[in-house]
Write a protein that holds these residues in place. Sequence first.
Motif, short mmCIF file in Angstrom:
data_model
loop_
_atom_site.label_atom_id
_atom_site.label_comp_id
_atom_site.label_asym_id
_atom_site.label_seq_id
_atom_site.Cartn_x
_atom_site.Cartn_y
_atom_site.Cartn_z
N ILE A 149 -4.21 2.74 -2.94
CA ILE A 149 -3.31 2.78 -4.10
C ILE A 149 -2.14 1.87 -3.77
CG2 ILE A 149 -1.82 4.22 -5.52
CD1 ILE A 149 -3.61 6.56 -4.96
N VAL A 150 -2.03 0.74 -4.52
CA VAL A 150 -1.01 -0.26 -4.22
C VAL A 150 -0.09 -0.42 -5.42
CG1 VAL A 150 -2.57 -1.47 -2.66
CG2 VAL A 150 -2.45 -2.16 -5.05
N ALA A 151 1.11 -0.90 -5.14
CA ALA A 151 2.09 -1.13 -6.20
C ALA A 151 1.61 -2.26 -7.10
CB ALA A 151 3.45 -1.47 -5.59
N ALA A 152 1.66 -2.01 -8.43
CA ALA A 152 1.21 -3.02 -9.39
C ALA A 152 2.19 -4.17 -9.53
CB ALA A 152 0.96 -2.38 -10.75
N GLU A 166 -2.12 12.56 -4.98
CA GLU A 166 -1.08 13.50 -4.53
C GLU A 166 -0.45 13.03 -3.22
OE1 GLU A 166 -2.89 17.30 -4.27
OE2 GLU A 166 -3.21 17.52 -6.45
N LEU A 167 -1.27 12.48 -2.32
CA LEU A 167 -0.72 11.92 -1.08
C LEU A 167 0.23 10.76 -1.39
CD1 LEU A 167 -0.62 11.59 2.00
CD2 LEU A 167 -2.69 10.17 1.84
N ALA A 168 -0.13 9.93 -2.36
CA ALA A 168 0.75 8.82 -2.74
C ALA A 168 2.07 9.36 -3.29
CB ALA A 168 0.05 7.94 -3.77
N ASN A 169 2.01 10.44 -4.10
CA ASN A 169 3.25 11.04 -4.62
C ASN A 169 4.16 11.52 -3.48
OD1 ASN A 169 3.09 10.76 -7.40
ND2 ASN A 169 1.68 12.47 -7.60
N ARG A 170 3.54 12.16 -2.47
CA ARG A 170 4.35 12.64 -1.34
C ARG A 170 4.96 11.48 -0.56
NH1 ARG A 170 -0.06 16.26 -0.84
NH2 ARG A 170 -0.92 15.05 0.89
N ASN A 171 4.19 10.39 -0.41
CA ASN A 171 4.72 9.22 0.29
C ASN A 171 5.90 8.61 -0.45
OD1 ASN A 171 2.77 9.55 2.23
ND2 ASN A 171 1.39 7.98 1.41
N VAL A 203 0.85 -1.20 0.00
CA VAL A 203 0.00 0.00 0.00
C VAL A 203 0.88 1.25 0.00
CG1 VAL A 203 -1.77 1.30 1.24
CG2 VAL A 203 -1.85 -1.19 1.20
N ILE A 204 0.67 2.11 -1.00
CA ILE A 204 1.39 3.39 -1.07
C ILE A 204 0.60 4.49 -0.36
CG2 ILE A 204 2.34 5.11 -2.64
CD1 ILE A 204 2.73 2.90 -4.69
N ALA A 205 -0.72 4.50 -0.53
CA ALA A 205 -1.57 5.47 0.16
C ALA A 205 -2.98 4.91 0.21
CB ALA A 205 -1.57 6.82 -0.55
N SER A 206 -3.74 5.29 1.25
CA SER A 206 -5.12 4.83 1.38
C SER A 206 -5.94 5.90 2.08
CB SER A 206 -5.18 3.51 2.17
OG SER A 206 -4.70 3.70 3.49
#
Length: 405
Positions: free
Chosen positions: A279-282, A235-240, A211-214
């Motif tokens: 949003i998870v890594a494919a 955008e939160l996932a990009n910051r993470n 999980v990159i962001a949720s």
Amino acid sequence: MYGVLLIVVLIITGGAIAFIGDRLGTKIGKKRLSLFGLRPRHTSVVITIFTGICITTLTFGVMAAASQNVRTALFGMEQLNRTMRETKDSLNQAQADLQQAQVEQQQTDEALAKSKDDVEKLKSQQTELEEKSARLQEGNRLLEAAKIDLLHRNDALAVENSALGVQNDLLTGTNKKLTESNTLLEKHAQNLRDGLITIREGDIIYQAGEVIASAVVRGGRTQFEVDNDLRALAELANRNVSEKLGEDKSDQDIWIYQPEYAEAVKTIAASRNDMVVRIVAAGNLVRGEAIRTTLELYKNSTVYGDKEFILAKPYTLNGKSDGESEQVVMDFLKEVNQAATAKGILPDPIRGTVGVIEGAQFYDIVGALRGKHGSWILSAYANGATDAIGPLRLKIRVEQQTDLP
């Protein structure tokens, strides 16, 4: 026409028999004849009854002889009804089989469409990797060619150096420079080889499914509002990702398959429930390559209320081992994790955990059990209301089990 003719024949035949019976009964009555020792009046009644029997018998006989349908109605009705029931059961079974086949066909079509999408993704990834590999191999080939050329020139200079003693010092200096250049080129070639290996095996920054962001996105709204929430989550996932890489990735968005993104927007907008969006890594993401991701949607709900009971389990302690209490607490936390997962809290895809516990609380519980004997009960309660996205925060009680009288 056949039925009308049959009815006419039956009417004429019945009338003739009735007329003959009436005439015969009249004659017998006038002559006062007696049959079987009966009185003449009774004899006339018997003749009339016999005439009616003849009419009925002849009617059925003519109908049965003249029509297959009449014979079927008189003698084959039970077989006909049984055949109709069997035919109806066969028809119902065929309709059920047809419906099941249609459902299976629909499921197969959906699975096929999903497989096609996955194949397209894999083909795109394979094409990118092949292009990168081809570029690196070409660079490696050019460096090898340059190295061979320098080696040839070095050998030529060495020959000239041995043949021209006068220019020995000059050629020796030149040879030294070429050797240093060759060393630098070899180092550069090795760096390129290491780069190729890194791309193939790589420094993995995210594992597949991590999980990159949720976040929780409210359903039952317009697609525009849902789209804004999903963009904020991206955008939160990009910051993470930037924080994890330790570098600025503000100019590089994560990659989400657009048809999947559009379908997620429609699903959430049409849902009456709030949705947990992850949003998870494919796949395994290597440092330096595109951040390819996929979306996961789950219905959100409050799984545990504040101070709600989760699980209780008894343990028998003997106080002989220093690590016994720590092992008991670890086993209990695993049981709590399984119970919370079964209740509906979404686990971490990599570690499989759903909750968090502070280190101080963990060691307080371990200290409370250290050196204890007998039966002790560990009880877990939710420390605050917890929905499906988690994490589950715990409050654990330690109680000694007492025997009931």
